[in-house]
Motif scaffolding. Sequence first.
Motif, PDB file in Angstrom:
ATOM      1  N   CYS A 129      -6.502  -5.049   7.745  1.00 18.07           N
ATOM      2  CA  CYS A 129      -6.044  -5.073   9.207  1.00 18.07           C
ATOM      3  C   CYS A 129      -4.508  -5.012   8.951  1.00 18.07           C
ATOM      4  CB  CYS A 129      -6.488  -6.551   9.805  1.00 18.07           C
ATOM      5  SG  CYS A 129      -8.335  -6.704   9.848  1.00 18.07           S
ATOM      6  N   ASP A 130      -3.614  -5.730   8.238  1.00 19.37           N
ATOM      7  CA  ASP A 130      -2.218  -5.620   8.376  1.00 19.37           C
ATOM      8  C   ASP A 130      -2.083  -4.102   8.027  1.00 19.37           C
ATOM      9  OD1 ASP A 130      -2.343  -8.142   8.938  1.00 19.37           O
ATOM     10  OD2 ASP A 130      -1.686  -8.736   6.787  1.00 19.37           O
ATOM     11  N   ILE A 131      -2.422  -3.461   7.207  1.00 15.58           N
ATOM     12  CA  ILE A 131      -1.852  -1.915   6.840  1.00 15.58           C
ATOM     13  C   ILE A 131      -2.360  -1.042   8.035  1.00 15.58           C
ATOM     14  CG2 ILE A 131      -2.180  -0.207   5.157  1.00 15.58           C
ATOM     15  CD1 ILE A 131      -0.609  -2.719   4.187  1.00 15.58           C
ATOM     16  N   ARG A 132      -3.696  -1.314   8.353  1.00 14.32           N
ATOM     17  CA  ARG A 132      -4.456  -0.437   9.283  1.00 14.32           C
ATOM     18  C   ARG A 132      -3.109  -0.529  10.741  1.00 14.32           C
ATOM     19  NH1 ARG A 132      -8.641  -2.363  10.035  1.00 14.32           N
ATOM     20  NH2 ARG A 132      -9.699  -1.199   8.331  1.00 14.32           N
ATOM     21  N   GLU A 133      -2.886  -1.648  10.879  1.00 12.04           N
ATOM     22  CA  GLU A 133      -2.069  -1.953  12.439  1.00 12.04           C
ATOM     23  C   GLU A 133      -0.637  -1.408  12.191  1.00 12.04           C
ATOM     24  OE1 GLU A 133      -0.271  -5.630  15.106  1.00 12.04           O
ATOM     25  OE2 GLU A 133      -1.869  -5.918  13.763  1.00 12.04           O
ATOM     26  N   ALA A 134       0.056  -1.504  10.960  1.00 17.11           N
ATOM     27  CA  ALA A 134       1.451  -1.372  10.564  1.00 17.11           C
ATOM     28  C   ALA A 134       1.567   0.212  10.592  1.00 17.11           C
ATOM     29  CB  ALA A 134       1.798  -2.021   9.288  1.00 17.11           C
ATOM     30  N   LEU A 135       0.475   0.988   9.951  1.00 16.39           N
ATOM     31  CA  LEU A 135       0.632   2.261   9.813  1.00 16.39           C
ATOM     32  C   LEU A 135       0.521   3.022  11.203  1.00 16.39           C
ATOM     33  CD1 LEU A 135      -1.016   3.474   6.451  1.00 16.39           C
ATOM     34  CD2 LEU A 135       1.138   3.673   7.267  1.00 16.39           C
ATOM     35  N   ILE A 136      -0.491   2.620  12.062  1.00 20.00           N
ATOM     36  CA  ILE A 136      -0.625   3.380  13.229  1.00 20.00           C
ATOM     37  C   ILE A 136       0.516   3.107  14.171  1.00 20.00           C
ATOM     38  CG2 ILE A 136      -2.057   3.068  15.424  1.00 20.00           C
ATOM     39  CD1 ILE A 136      -4.400   2.083  13.922  1.00 20.00           C
ATOM     40  N   GLN A 137       1.127   2.001  14.056  1.00 20.06           N
ATOM     41  CA  GLN A 137       2.255   1.835  14.939  1.00 20.06           C
ATOM     42  C   GLN A 137       3.500   2.819  14.248  1.00 20.06           C
ATOM     43  OE1 GLN A 137       3.154  -2.430  14.729  1.00 20.06           O
ATOM     44  NE2 GLN A 137       1.779  -2.659  16.308  1.00 20.06           N
ATOM     45  N   TRP A 138       3.483   3.130  13.050  1.00 16.83           N
ATOM     46  CA  TRP A 138       4.839   3.407  12.311  1.00 16.83           C
ATOM     47  C   TRP A 138       4.593   5.128  12.623  1.00 16.83           C
ATOM     48  CZ3 TRP A 138       4.844   7.411   8.685  1.00 16.83           C
ATOM     49  CH2 TRP A 138       5.984   7.905   8.026  1.00 16.83           C
ATOM     50  N   ILE A 139       3.231   5.447  12.681  1.00 12.70           N
ATOM     51  CA  ILE A 139       2.971   6.946  12.907  1.00 12.70           C
ATOM     52  C   ILE A 139       3.293   7.478  14.450  1.00 12.70           C
ATOM     53  CG2 ILE A 139       1.118   8.830  13.077  1.00 12.70           C
ATOM     54  CD1 ILE A 139       0.010   7.483  10.449  1.00 12.70           C
ATOM     55  N   ALA A 140       2.809   6.409  15.184  1.00 13.00           N
ATOM     56  CA  ALA A 140       3.240   6.688  16.494  1.00 13.00           C
ATOM     57  C   ALA A 140       4.464   6.731  16.977  1.00 13.00           C
ATOM     58  CB  ALA A 140       2.599   5.516  17.387  1.00 13.00           C
ATOM     59  N   ALA A 141       5.390   6.039  16.262  1.00 15.83           N
ATOM     60  CA  ALA A 141       6.831   5.978  16.451  1.00 15.83           C
ATOM     61  C   ALA A 141       7.563   6.975  15.594  1.00 15.83           C
ATOM     62  CB  ALA A 141       7.539   4.462  16.121  1.00 15.83           C
ATOM     63  N   GLU A 142       7.205   7.073  14.480  1.00 19.26           N
ATOM     64  CA  GLU A 142       7.987   8.090  13.698  1.00 19.26           C
ATOM     65  C   GLU A 142       7.573   9.577  13.332  1.00 19.26           C
ATOM     66  OE1 GLU A 142      10.992   7.160  12.723  1.00 19.26           O
ATOM     67  OE2 GLU A 142      11.005   5.045  13.179  1.00 19.26           O
ATOM     68  N   MET A 143       6.102   9.572  13.472  1.00 24.57           N
ATOM     69  CA  MET A 143       5.428  10.994  13.100  1.00 24.57           C
ATOM     70  C   MET A 143       4.387  11.202  14.221  1.00 24.57           C
ATOM     71  SD  MET A 143       4.965  11.067   9.115  1.00 24.57           S
ATOM     72  CE  MET A 143       4.425  12.541   9.270  1.00 24.57           C
ATOM     73  N   PRO A 144       4.715  11.136  15.576  1.00 24.94           N
ATOM     74  CA  PRO A 144       3.791  11.522  16.615  1.00 24.94           C
ATOM     75  C   PRO A 144       3.073  12.883  16.620  1.00 24.94           C
ATOM     76  CG  PRO A 144       5.990  11.840  17.511  1.00 24.94           C
ATOM     77  CD  PRO A 144       6.214  11.297  16.137  1.00 24.94           C
ATOM     78  N   GLU A 145       3.671  13.703  15.668  1.00 23.20           N
ATOM     79  CA  GLU A 145       2.960  15.091  15.528  1.00 23.20           C
ATOM     80  C   GLU A 145       1.664  14.926  14.590  1.00 23.20           C
ATOM     81  OE1 GLU A 145       6.163  14.430  12.125  1.00 23.20           O
ATOM     82  OE2 GLU A 145       6.126  14.180  14.554  1.00 23.20           O
ATOM     83  N   ALA A 146       1.681  13.783  13.978  1.00 21.48           N
ATOM     84  CA  ALA A 146       0.508  13.480  13.027  1.00 21.48           C
ATOM     85  C   ALA A 146      -0.653  13.043  13.883  1.00 21.48           C
ATOM     86  CB  ALA A 146       0.903  12.653  11.812  1.00 21.48           C
TER      87      ALA A 146
END
Length: 377
Positions: free
Chosen positions: A327-344
């Motif tokens: 749960c920790d990894i899933r939440e952190a990666l989703i937030q990071w992709i939305a902020a740093e790599m929205p094109e992904a």
Amino acid sequence: MTEWYARIAPSLPDWAGGTVLAVTVAVLAVLIALAIHAIAFRLLFKVVKASRSEADNIVLRRLARPTRYALVALALVLVGREIPALATVWERIAGFVMPALIGWIALTLVHALVKTLKLRNDIEMEDNLRARSAQTRLTIFNRLATFLIVFVTVGLMLLSVPGVRDIGVTLMASAGLAALAVGAAAQPALKALISGVQLALTEPIRIGDAVIIGGEWGWIEEIRTTYVVVKVWDERRLVVPTNKFLEEIFQNWTKTTAQLLGTVYLYVDPATELEPIRARFFDLVEDNARWDRRVRHMQVTDLTRDAIEVRLLMTAKDSPTLYDLRCDIREALIQWIAAEMPEALVRGRVISVGEDGKALGPPSARALALMEAGSGG
């Protein structure tokens, strides 16, 4: 003693004198036995208190009550040899009292032994496979031993009743029909009892195992002779018949070890650069205290028209820790992709095709303005 009592109470009838004498001697014997027991156990508790072992304290505390009554019974037996009236009364109740005391002491010793052995097998440690295996066997052994001791004790107490003994002899004469009737009636109970023994010997499940049964995921909380209690993740309890674990398929996530390998799936755009996601995933796992530092891996496991399926592997010491880690990894990666790599982020595409069959490029700003004006926007 009888002559002494006759001198101090000459006015009492013989039967009254014998009764008062028996009661007086019995009370004195009981008080002396209780005093001896209290002194002896006080000294034993002082000796055990100096020991660092908790097992001695457990055994002594559990034996305190049954041995107190056993010592009282012994005192009555000894004085009954000198007082005929007391001996007559004791002979009538000894058939009930003695089996009950012996069964009580045997039951206490079994429970104390199981308790002390469980203390030596702590399931709170990280690598607790052997401890959980030992506790499972001890629990089932405790249930079976309790049943057998109670069964034998009650049987011995009933045999002391002449009427019950005669009924037993009569039933033995028609043992064939009785055996068939009892066997048919007790088949479910015997089947469950045998299943409990099989669980202890084969160990398909242990206390603390993470299992999936009946579509529910949970932990083995308690194993009894006829049923197993499964604690579901949302605090519900499933009461499952014992033979269900022997006759049906279920998943045991911790059969060989408590350590588990878990997955997290991400779906990203096919044009996404994966190396930044991989680097961020490694950093997140390393910084998380729930990771046991065994496995961390990222793979592309599928490709569809609109997305890439990325599988992230990670390990933890047990199933609850692994669930929280995922749960920790899933939440952190989703937030990071939305902020740093929205094109992904996965998106739908519309490709325009011209009259020649070739794909057209993206519409110009003028074309978009004309489309918007034409739609009334």
